[in-house]
Design an enzyme around this catalytic site. Sequence first.
Site, PDB file in Angstrom:
ATOM      1  N   ASP A  12       0.831  -1.206   0.000  1.00 22.10           N
ATOM      2  CA  ASP A  12       0.000   0.000   0.000  1.00 22.10           C
ATOM      3  C   ASP A  12       0.872   1.266   0.000  1.00 22.10           C
ATOM      4  O   ASP A  12       2.017   1.235   0.451  1.00 22.10           O
ATOM      5  CB  ASP A  12      -0.901  -0.022   1.240  1.00 22.10           C
ATOM      6  CG  ASP A  12      -2.061   0.948   1.129  1.00 22.10           C
ATOM      7  OD1 ASP A  12      -2.327   1.449   0.020  1.00 22.10           O
ATOM      8  OD2 ASP A  12      -2.707   1.202   2.155  1.00 22.10           O
ATOM      9  N   GLY A  15       0.236   5.507  -4.313  1.00 20.33           N
ATOM     10  CA  GLY A  15      -0.359   6.784  -4.722  1.00 20.33           C
ATOM     11  C   GLY A  15       0.130   7.934  -3.851  1.00 20.33           C
ATOM     12  O   GLY A  15       0.530   8.988  -4.368  1.00 20.33           O
ATOM     13  N   HIS A  29       3.067   3.454  -8.759  1.00 17.45           N
ATOM     14  CA  HIS A  29       2.888   2.028  -9.097  1.00 17.45           C
ATOM     15  C   HIS A  29       4.119   1.484  -9.822  1.00 17.45           C
ATOM     16  O   HIS A  29       4.525   0.348  -9.618  1.00 17.45           O
ATOM     17  CB  HIS A  29       1.647   1.838  -9.972  1.00 17.45           C
ATOM     18  CG  HIS A  29       0.361   2.201  -9.276  1.00 17.45           C
ATOM     19  ND1 HIS A  29       0.084   1.800  -7.993  1.00 17.45           N
ATOM     20  CD2 HIS A  29      -0.716   2.925  -9.682  1.00 17.45           C
ATOM     21  CE1 HIS A  29      -1.116   2.251  -7.636  1.00 17.45           C
ATOM     22  NE2 HIS A  29      -1.614   2.950  -8.640  1.00 17.45           N
ATOM     23  N   SER A  57      -6.858  -5.907  -6.272  1.00 16.49           N
ATOM     24  CA  SER A  57      -7.972  -6.553  -5.567  1.00 16.49           C
ATOM     25  C   SER A  57      -9.221  -6.550  -6.440  1.00 16.49           C
ATOM     26  O   SER A  57      -9.308  -5.791  -7.426  1.00 16.49           O
ATOM     27  CB  SER A  57      -8.260  -5.823  -4.253  1.00 16.49           C
ATOM     28  OG  SER A  57      -8.962  -4.629  -4.518  1.00 16.49           O
ATOM     29  N   GLU A  59     -11.752  -5.186  -5.767  1.00 13.49           N
ATOM     30  CA  GLU A  59     -12.369  -3.847  -5.624  1.00 13.49           C
ATOM     31  C   GLU A  59     -11.618  -2.770  -6.425  1.00 13.49           C
ATOM     32  O   GLU A  59     -12.133  -1.669  -6.630  1.00 13.49           O
ATOM     33  CB  GLU A  59     -12.395  -3.422  -4.147  1.00 13.49           C
ATOM     34  CG  GLU A  59     -13.420  -4.186  -3.288  1.00 13.49           C
ATOM     35  CD  GLU A  59     -13.028  -5.619  -3.009  1.00 13.49           C
ATOM     36  OE1 GLU A  59     -11.818  -5.890  -2.820  1.00 13.49           O
ATOM     37  OE2 GLU A  59     -13.915  -6.499  -3.009  1.00 13.49           O
ATOM     38  N   TRP A  61     -11.137  -2.388  -9.460  1.00 14.90           N
ATOM     39  CA  TRP A  61     -11.774  -1.986 -10.724  1.00 14.90           C
ATOM     40  C   TRP A  61     -12.510  -0.668 -10.581  1.00 14.90           C
ATOM     41  O   TRP A  61     -12.814  -0.011 -11.575  1.00 14.90           O
ATOM     42  CB  TRP A  61     -12.752  -3.069 -11.204  1.00 14.90           C
ATOM     43  CG  TRP A  61     -12.086  -4.388 -11.492  1.00 14.90           C
ATOM     44  CD1 TRP A  61     -12.144  -5.514 -10.715  1.00 14.90           C
ATOM     45  CD2 TRP A  61     -11.250  -4.708 -12.608  1.00 14.90           C
ATOM     46  NE1 TRP A  61     -11.392  -6.519 -11.282  1.00 14.90           N
ATOM     47  CE2 TRP A  61     -10.831  -6.051 -12.454  1.00 14.90           C
ATOM     48  CE3 TRP A  61     -10.791  -4.002 -13.732  1.00 14.90           C
ATOM     49  CZ2 TRP A  61      -9.998  -6.692 -13.365  1.00 14.90           C
ATOM     50  CZ3 TRP A  61      -9.968  -4.641 -14.645  1.00 14.90           C
ATOM     51  CH2 TRP A  61      -9.581  -5.968 -14.452  1.00 14.90           C
ATOM     52  N   LEU A 123      12.183 -19.477  -4.251  1.00 16.77           N
ATOM     53  CA  LEU A 123      10.987 -18.780  -3.776  1.00 16.77           C
ATOM     54  C   LEU A 123       9.812 -18.914  -4.754  1.00 16.77           C
ATOM     55  O   LEU A 123      10.003 -18.787  -5.965  1.00 16.77           O
ATOM     56  CB  LEU A 123      11.317 -17.279  -3.627  1.00 16.77           C
ATOM     57  CG  LEU A 123      10.140 -16.376  -3.241  1.00 16.77           C
ATOM     58  CD1 LEU A 123       9.873 -16.447  -1.744  1.00 16.77           C
ATOM     59  CD2 LEU A 123      10.398 -14.928  -3.657  1.00 16.77           C
ATOM     60  N   SER A 185      -8.365  -5.493   4.260  1.00 17.12           N
ATOM     61  CA  SER A 185      -8.857  -5.211   2.908  1.00 17.12           C
ATOM     62  C   SER A 185      -9.117  -6.460   2.056  1.00 17.12           C
ATOM     63  O   SER A 185      -8.680  -6.534   0.904  1.00 17.12           O
ATOM     64  CB  SER A 185      -7.876  -4.273   2.178  1.00 17.12           C
ATOM     65  OG  SER A 185      -7.731  -3.070   2.890  1.00 17.12           O
ATOM     66  N   GLU A 196       1.260 -13.714  12.091  1.00 14.07           N
ATOM     67  CA  GLU A 196       1.728 -12.526  12.814  1.00 14.07           C
ATOM     68  C   GLU A 196       1.511 -11.334  11.886  1.00 14.07           C
ATOM     69  O   GLU A 196       1.767 -11.420  10.678  1.00 14.07           O
ATOM     70  CB  GLU A 196       3.213 -12.667  13.162  1.00 14.07           C
ATOM     71  CG  GLU A 196       3.502 -13.779  14.141  1.00 14.07           C
ATOM     72  CD  GLU A 196       2.813 -13.575  15.483  1.00 14.07           C
ATOM     73  OE1 GLU A 196       2.695 -12.417  15.933  1.00 14.07           O
ATOM     74  OE2 GLU A 196       2.367 -14.574  16.069  1.00 14.07           O
TER      75      GLU A 196
HETATM   76  C1  FPP Z   1      -1.763   0.243  -3.412  1.00 14.60           C
HETATM   77  O1  FPP Z   1      -1.347   1.571  -3.417  1.00 14.60           O
HETATM   78  C2  FPP Z   1      -1.199  -0.443  -4.574  1.00 14.60           C
HETATM   79  C3  FPP Z   1      -1.912  -1.001  -5.576  1.00 14.60           C
HETATM   80  C4  FPP Z   1      -3.380  -1.006  -5.628  1.00 14.60           C
HETATM   81  C5  FPP Z   1      -1.244  -1.631  -6.739  1.00 14.60           C
HETATM   82  C6  FPP Z   1      -0.042  -2.417  -6.389  1.00 14.60           C
HETATM   83  C7  FPP Z   1       0.600  -2.878  -7.630  1.00 14.60           C
HETATM   84  C8  FPP Z   1       1.934  -2.879  -7.816  1.00 14.60           C
HETATM   85  C9  FPP Z   1       2.900  -2.437  -6.829  1.00 14.60           C
HETATM   86  C10 FPP Z   1       2.517  -3.331  -9.108  1.00 14.60           C
HETATM   87  C11 FPP Z   1       1.958  -4.631  -9.641  1.00 14.60           C
HETATM   88  C12 FPP Z   1       2.945  -5.191 -10.549  1.00 14.60           C
HETATM   89  C13 FPP Z   1       3.039  -6.471 -10.916  1.00 14.60           C
HETATM   90  C14 FPP Z   1       4.227  -6.931 -11.587  1.00 14.60           C
HETATM   91  C15 FPP Z   1       1.998  -7.469 -10.674  1.00 14.60           C
HETATM   92  P1  FPP Z   1      -2.436   2.707  -3.547  1.00 14.60           P
HETATM   93  O2  FPP Z   1      -2.543   3.092  -4.966  1.00 14.60           O
HETATM   94  O3  FPP Z   1      -3.710   2.242  -2.912  1.00 14.60           O
HETATM   95  O4  FPP Z   1      -1.756   3.845  -2.714  1.00 14.60           O
HETATM   96  P2  FPP Z   1      -2.489   4.960  -1.871  1.00 14.60           P
HETATM   97  O5  FPP Z   1      -3.204   4.244  -0.744  1.00 14.60           O
HETATM   98  O6  FPP Z   1      -1.350   5.777  -1.402  1.00 14.60           O
HETATM   99  O7  FPP Z   1      -3.414   5.670  -2.794  1.00 14.60           O
END
Ligand code: FPP
Length: 231
Positions: A12, A15, A29, A57, A59, A61, A123, A185, A196
């Site tokens: 998280d 943004g 991102h 997730s 959600e 979308w 992994l 979430s 944990e």
């Molecule tokens: C949450 O931050 C992050 C996401 C919803 C997207 C996470 C995706 C990636 C890090 C990249 C995915 C890449 C691959 C290779 C699968 P947010 O946008 O909710 O941040 P905020 O809470 O600060 O707005």
Amino acid sequence: MKVPETIAIIMDGNGRWAKAKGLPRTAGHKQGADTIRTVALHANARGVKKLILYAFSTENWKRPQDEVSFLCKLPGLFFNRFIKELMVNNIRVTFAGELERFPEDTQNVILKAVDQTSANTGLELCIAINYGARREIVKGILHYAEDVVSQSRKNDLTEEEFSRYLMIPEEVDLLIRTSGELRISNFLLWQIAYAELIFTPVAWPDFNEEELDRCIEEFAKRDRRFGGLTS
Ligand code: FPP
């Protein structure tokens, strides 16, 4: 030191990280995808068996169309840049979630990465994408019900047997959420029964090897009793 076998991360803060730097959310991102590389390589080096990352997730979308489109392109950008390194490091890519809703090219890059790395024994890097824990549980129940109706199973089930109907059958040992929110979430509700939990204020794009080590050290200090009296 006791290293968790299975680590799950709610990535998280992308943004907010970008906004704080005066950049568009998509820049967060993009940086977040680089963090996936760093953290996967380090978890592999530390002997973690499975790393489950919440990339999208059920959600997500609801986000603006341009952000959703960018998130759909990220797996392609990620695997183009890093698949060789994942191979060299013996990392196996898997996914959890309903891939069908993504554009065909997004589905194809993910399936290709899964296929290319399928013989690797290090992994397991599991990308949770269009994943929701409630949906996973409902799908598991539907699948089990089908087996009962077709009489390939009896109408009784242990918890362990039910786990095998889920997209992710493993117990999670350590769940990390970055960027300060104190929520689950809809991630891995069944699998975190005895995990944990660590909530760190660090935004996902700033999460790195040292932060992962800190979480593993914190995990090693915890006394896991699984409802008993002492471990
Ligand atoms: C949450 O931050 C992050 C996401 C919803 C997207 C996470 C995706 C990636 C890090 C990249 C995915 C890449 C691959 C290779 C699968 P947010 O946008 O909710 O941040 P905020 O809470 O600060 O707005």
